[in-house]
Design an enzyme around this catalytic site. Structure first.
Site, mmCIF file in Angstrom:
data_model
loop_
_atom_site.group_PDB
_atom_site.id
_atom_site.type_symbol
_atom_site.label_atom_id
_atom_site.label_comp_id
_atom_site.label_asym_id
_atom_site.label_seq_id
_atom_site.Cartn_x
_atom_site.Cartn_y
_atom_site.Cartn_z
ATOM 1 N N VAL A 151 0.853 -1.184 0.000
ATOM 2 C CA VAL A 151 0.000 0.000 0.000
ATOM 3 C C VAL A 151 0.894 1.241 0.000
ATOM 4 C CG1 VAL A 151 -1.790 1.243 1.294
ATOM 5 C CG2 VAL A 151 -1.788 -1.263 1.265
ATOM 6 N N CYS A 152 0.697 2.110 -0.969
ATOM 7 C CA CYS A 152 1.534 3.314 -1.062
ATOM 8 C C CYS A 152 1.318 4.193 0.161
ATOM 9 C CB CYS A 152 1.192 4.108 -2.323
ATOM 10 S SG CYS A 152 2.036 5.699 -2.376
ATOM 11 N N ILE A 153 2.408 4.440 0.884
ATOM 12 C CA ILE A 153 2.272 5.139 2.170
ATOM 13 C C ILE A 153 1.794 6.587 2.011
ATOM 14 C CG2 ILE A 153 4.749 5.710 2.268
ATOM 15 C CD1 ILE A 153 4.492 5.346 5.348
ATOM 16 N N ALA B 69 -1.790 6.569 1.187
ATOM 17 C CA ALA B 69 -2.561 6.011 2.298
ATOM 18 C C ALA B 69 -2.761 7.029 3.428
ATOM 19 C CB ALA B 69 -1.874 4.756 2.825
#
Lengths: 133, 120
Positions: free
Chosen positions: A82-84, A87
């Site tokens: 998940v792209c931080i 996110a």
């Protein structure tokens, strides 16, 4: 019959509810792994990061996509990245980020992990085919 | 194995959705690992490149300065659909960075040459 195994990277840009993007991606992913293909990784970007939100609670007769992703990834041992940056902007946080940001809650649980866009480059380099949803 | 040709394809205007900004974030991140990148601006995507935007007025952050970094990150293949510009009565001088104009035919050829496409 021998099938040619393909190494797939999937990039999901759509939310678990509200557009068909992530549902189509999940169905594609499931068919691919069940037919012997390899999922290098699934990268969640833009609204796709909401697929990692474990608080998603549809009614019992509807599909809970975050739970489905988690079960499939657990069974076939592929990463859910998940792209931080995407996110955090959308309120998807893991335990360590929550602590760092002094938030009282977190909503990302295993096997989803927060990672950077550099990981997208890595997944892009490792696969035979990259499919975006 | 040769490096994969990866392209980001932008079809949305700067604001109204975060697609433009998140596409640019992804482009810069990929550029640190891959030197065979291209970026396309097609349809309303070309609005992202128009000079003098004031997104603060609609509570958005101006991400246009980041386009200036593309040169520094060695992203040289920046393509704009000529037909999309013409249809919107926008000239190349209205754009904030130097781009290569492509006809519809050239656009198809360039897109077909890519190994991977990320659409925004």
């Amino acid at each position: 019959m021998q099938i040619n195994k393909t190494k797939f990277t999937l990039v999901i840009m759509g939310p678990p509810y509200g557009s068909q993007s992530a549902s189509s991606a999940f169905q594609f992913c499931k068919e691919a792994v069940e037919n012997g293909h390899h999922i290098v990784g699934v990268f969640f970007y833009q609204h796709g990061v909401l697929n990692g939100n474990q608080l998603v609670s549809p009614t019992t007769d509807e599909t809970n996509l975050p739970q489905h992703w988690a079960a499939l990834a657990h069974k076939y041992k592929f990463p859910l990245e998940v792209c931080i940056s995407a996110a955090l902007r959308r309120g998807v946080v893991d335990q360590s980020e929550a602590q760092q940001l002094a938030l009282t809650q977190f909503n990302l649980t295993t096997p989803f992990v927060l990672s950077g866009l550099g990981q997208l480059a890595e997944l892009s380099a490792q696969c035979d085919r990259l499919v975006t949803f | 194995m040769p490096e994969k040709k990866v392209a980001l394809v932008n079809r949305k205007a700067s604001y109204g959705s975060t697609d433009g900004r998140e596409s640019l974030d992804a482009l810069l991140a990929l550029a640190t690992f891959n030197n065979s990148l291209s970026v396309f601006f097609i349809g309303d995507g070309i609005y992202q490149l128009i000079k003098n935007q004031l997104p603060r007025l609609i509570l958005q952050k101006n991400y246009q300065p980041v386009f200036k970094l593309l040169d520094l990150y060695d992203v040289k293949n920046i393509y704009v659909c000529e037909d999309s510009l013409k249809r919107r009565n926008i000239s190349e001088n209205d754009l904030i960075i130097k781009v290569a104009m492509l006809s519809n035919k050239e656009l198809k050829q360039h897109l077909a040459q890519q190994d991977q496409l990320l659409g925004f």
